[in-house]
Design a protein around this motif. Structure first.
Motif, PDB file in Angstrom:
ATOM      1  N   ASN A 185       0.839  -1.201   0.000  1.00 22.25           N
ATOM      2  CA  ASN A 185       0.000   0.000   0.000  1.00 22.25           C
ATOM      3  C   ASN A 185       0.871   1.247   0.000  1.00 22.25           C
ATOM      4  N   SER A 186       0.260   2.383  -0.320  1.00 23.26           N
ATOM      5  CA  SER A 186       1.026   3.631  -0.337  1.00 23.26           C
ATOM      6  C   SER A 186       0.276   4.714   0.422  1.00 23.26           C
ATOM      7  N   VAL A 187       1.049   5.643   0.958  1.00 24.94           N
ATOM      8  CA  VAL A 187       0.523   6.755   1.741  1.00 24.94           C
ATOM      9  C   VAL A 187       0.948   8.059   1.082  1.00 24.94           C
ATOM     10  N   GLY A 188       0.011   8.995   0.995  1.00 21.64           N
ATOM     11  CA  GLY A 188       0.306  10.296   0.414  1.00 21.64           C
ATOM     12  C   GLY A 188       0.232  11.389   1.465  1.00 21.64           C
ATOM     13  N   PRO A 189       1.350  11.736   2.089  1.00 19.70           N
ATOM     14  CA  PRO A 189       1.310  12.820   3.072  1.00 19.70           C
ATOM     15  C   PRO A 189       1.018  14.159   2.407  1.00 19.70           C
ATOM     16  N   GLY A 190       0.291  15.005   3.129  1.00 23.12           N
ATOM     17  CA  GLY A 190       0.172  16.397   2.732  1.00 23.12           C
ATOM     18  C   GLY A 190       1.390  17.136   3.253  1.00 23.12           C
ATOM     19  N   LEU A 191       1.210  18.380   3.640  1.00 23.08           N
ATOM     20  CA  LEU A 191       2.338  19.173   4.120  1.00 23.08           C
ATOM     21  C   LEU A 191       2.639  18.839   5.574  1.00 23.08           C
ATOM     22  N   PHE A 192       3.828  18.327   5.809  1.00 17.92           N
ATOM     23  CA  PHE A 192       4.352  18.092   7.149  1.00 17.92           C
ATOM     24  C   PHE A 192       5.692  18.805   7.255  1.00 17.92           C
ATOM     25  N   GLU A 193       5.999  19.275   8.450  1.00 22.12           N
ATOM     26  CA  GLU A 193       7.314  19.871   8.637  1.00 22.12           C
ATOM     27  C   GLU A 193       8.351  18.761   8.689  1.00 22.12           C
ATOM     28  N   SER A 194       9.357  18.873   7.850  1.00 25.16           N
ATOM     29  CA  SER A 194      10.421  17.879   7.783  1.00 25.16           C
ATOM     30  C   SER A 194      11.666  18.563   7.238  1.00 25.16           C
ATOM     31  N   GLU A 195      12.737  17.796   7.147  1.00 24.56           N
ATOM     32  CA  GLU A 195      13.973  18.340   6.599  1.00 24.56           C
ATOM     33  C   GLU A 195      13.752  18.825   5.173  1.00 24.56           C
ATOM     34  N   MET A 196      12.842  18.142   4.451  1.00 21.24           N
ATOM     35  CA  MET A 196      12.589  18.473   3.063  1.00 21.24           C
ATOM     36  C   MET A 196      11.825  19.788   2.905  1.00 21.24           C
ATOM     37  N   THR A 197      10.965  20.106   3.883  1.00 18.25           N
ATOM     38  CA  THR A 197      10.062  21.254   3.723  1.00 18.25           C
ATOM     39  C   THR A 197      10.381  22.445   4.615  1.00 18.25           C
ATOM     40  N   GLU A 198      11.083  22.223   5.723  1.00 18.90           N
ATOM     41  CA  GLU A 198      11.243  23.301   6.694  1.00 18.90           C
ATOM     42  C   GLU A 198      12.040  24.481   6.150  1.00 18.90           C
ATOM     43  N   GLY A 199      12.978  24.212   5.238  1.00 15.97           N
ATOM     44  CA  GLY A 199      13.768  25.295   4.687  1.00 15.97           C
ATOM     45  C   GLY A 199      13.201  25.887   3.422  1.00 15.97           C
ATOM     46  N   THR A 200      12.074  25.351   2.946  1.00 16.75           N
ATOM     47  CA  THR A 200      11.478  25.828   1.695  1.00 16.75           C
ATOM     48  C   THR A 200      10.030  26.264   1.918  1.00 16.75           C
ATOM     49  N   LYS A 209      -0.130  30.529   4.032  1.00 17.11           N
ATOM     50  CA  LYS A 209      -1.465  31.141   4.159  1.00 17.11           C
ATOM     51  C   LYS A 209      -2.436  30.492   3.183  1.00 17.11           C
ATOM     52  N   GLY A 210      -1.984  30.281   1.959  1.00 17.75           N
ATOM     53  CA  GLY A 210      -2.844  29.645   0.967  1.00 17.75           C
ATOM     54  C   GLY A 210      -3.155  28.204   1.319  1.00 17.75           C
ATOM     55  N   TYR A 211      -2.149  27.485   1.793  1.00 16.63           N
ATOM     56  CA  TYR A 211      -2.340  26.089   2.172  1.00 16.63           C
ATOM     57  C   TYR A 211      -3.349  25.981   3.313  1.00 16.63           C
ATOM     58  N   ASN A 212      -3.169  26.812   4.324  1.00 18.50           N
ATOM     59  CA  ASN A 212      -4.073  26.768   5.481  1.00 18.50           C
ATOM     60  C   ASN A 212      -5.487  27.164   5.104  1.00 18.50           C
ATOM     61  N   PHE A 213      -5.608  28.113   4.190  1.00 14.79           N
ATOM     62  CA  PHE A 213      -6.944  28.556   3.760  1.00 14.79           C
ATOM     63  C   PHE A 213      -7.648  27.452   2.975  1.00 14.79           C
ATOM     64  N   ASN A 214      -6.900  26.757   2.125  1.00 16.06           N
ATOM     65  CA  ASN A 214      -7.508  25.766   1.237  1.00 16.06           C
ATOM     66  C   ASN A 214      -7.618  24.376   1.858  1.00 16.06           C
ATOM     67  N   THR A 215      -7.005  24.163   3.011  1.00 17.57           N
ATOM     68  CA  THR A 215      -7.050  22.857   3.660  1.00 17.57           C
ATOM     69  C   THR A 215      -8.118  22.852   4.747  1.00 17.57           C
ATOM     70  N   PRO A 216      -9.054  21.917   4.711  1.00 17.26           N
ATOM     71  CA  PRO A 216     -10.111  21.891   5.727  1.00 17.26           C
ATOM     72  C   PRO A 216      -9.589  21.925   7.163  1.00 17.26           C
ATOM     73  N   ALA A 217      -8.467  21.281   7.443  1.00 20.59           N
ATOM     74  CA  ALA A 217      -7.916  21.297   8.803  1.00 20.59           C
ATOM     75  C   ALA A 217      -7.273  22.637   9.143  1.00 20.59           C
ATOM     76  N   SER A 218      -7.047  23.474   8.136  1.00 18.00           N
ATOM     77  CA  SER A 218      -6.498  24.831   8.314  1.00 18.00           C
ATOM     78  C   SER A 218      -5.095  24.848   8.911  1.00 18.00           C
ATOM     79  N   ARG A 219      -4.332  23.783   8.681  1.00 18.99           N
ATOM     80  CA  ARG A 219      -2.966  23.731   9.211  1.00 18.99           C
ATOM     81  C   ARG A 219      -2.208  22.590   8.545  1.00 18.99           C
ATOM     82  N   PRO A 220      -0.863  22.641   8.591  1.00 20.23           N
ATOM     83  CA  PRO A 220      -0.068  21.492   8.152  1.00 20.23           C
ATOM     84  C   PRO A 220      -0.181  20.341   9.155  1.00 20.23           C
ATOM     85  N   GLY A 221       0.349  19.193   8.777  1.00 20.41           N
ATOM     86  CA  GLY A 221       0.365  18.046   9.679  1.00 20.41           C
ATOM     87  C   GLY A 221       1.389  18.219  10.783  1.00 20.41           C
TER      88      GLY A 221
END
Length: 255
Positions: A185-200, A209-221
């Motif tokens: 099986n495979s898992v598709g993470p949304g936006l999580f803070e990690s080494e890959m994303t924290e600096g970008t 702001k756009g991600y939080n507005f468009n995501t029902p949870a209104s926040r990253p993972g």
């Protein structure tokens, strides 16, 4: 049903971020864990955490794009533990840019890590699982396997292509190996803070702001919020679930 006692898991990309968190989660639920990544010193830190839980950890410094290194690493796990029950193909990289901008070298780097890595790992793990008539393989894809960005600064055409390839590999393997009591099986993470994303991405206020507005949870993972899906696919709770792709994204892909 989520108990992993007596199980042996391999986690790639286990030196930091979501991979390190997953390795600790496996150990917390009873598994011994083999840690694969290129940075041995980082793996040693994760291994120490696992051993404090009373579980065994094996550090296997490995470049998952090197077939001989993968073959040797998998054999080391077999020599140490005698079996492999779970494979989490987590190692990945996000190459930015559109097809007009990405160099051939960068394109190949993204494809090699994101697609060839899971291929090599599976190539040498699956025979042991087939022999044991048991296995749980979990491939980390991404929400970007099924959604994309129209804002040029966020274009990641290589990432889109490679992570959708992971979904395709998952389905093909699932159909082939279900008869051997191996689920894939495979898992598709949304936006999580990690080494890959924290600096970008996490430094781009307009994107957040756009991600939080468009995501029902209104926040990253948050750290640890991916582990439930991984434990489900890695345990006997998912014994009749294979070839599936689940997003863990706060609802980002439904709106």
């Amino acid at each position: 049903m989520f108990n992993l006692s007596g199980k042996v898991a391999i986690v790639t990309g286990a030196s930091s971020g979501l991979g390190a968190d997953a390795a600790r989660a496996y150990a917390e639920n009873g598994a011994d864990v083999a840690l694969f990544a290129r940075r041995a010193e980082k793996l040693e830190q994760v291994a120490a955490d696992i051993e404090k839980m009373g579980r065994k950890a094996l550090v296997v410094p490995t470049d998952v794009t090197n077939e001989e290194a993968v073959k040797a690493g998998v054999q080391k796990v077999i020599d140490t533990f005698g079996k492999i029950d779970i494979l989490l193909n987590n190692a990945g990289i996000a190459i930015g840019g559109g097809v007009e901008d990405i160099s051939e070298k960068d394109w190949d780097t993204g494809m090699n890590i994101n697609v060839k890595g899971p291929f090599f790992m599976s190539k040498y793990v699956v025979p042991h699982m087939r022999k044991a008539k048991y296995g749980k393989i979990v491939n980390i894809a991404s929400v970007n396997a099924i959604i994309a960005d129209k804002i040029p600064v966020l274009w990641r055409h290589n990432y889109n292509a490679s992570k959708d390839a992971v979904r395709g590999l998952t389905m093909g393997m699932a159909a082939s190996y279900a008869q051997d009591n191996i689920t894939v099986n495979s898992v598709g993470p949304g936006l999580f803070e990690s080494e890959m994303t924290e600096g970008t991405l996490f430094k781009n206020d307009d994107f957040l702001k756009g991600y939080n507005f468009n995501t029902p949870a209104s926040r990253p993972g948050k750290r640890g919020e991916l582990n439930g899906a991984l434990l489900f696919f890695s345990s006997d709770a998912s014994s009749y679930v294979t070839g599936q792709f689940i997003t863990v994204d706060g609802g980002a892909t439904i709106v």
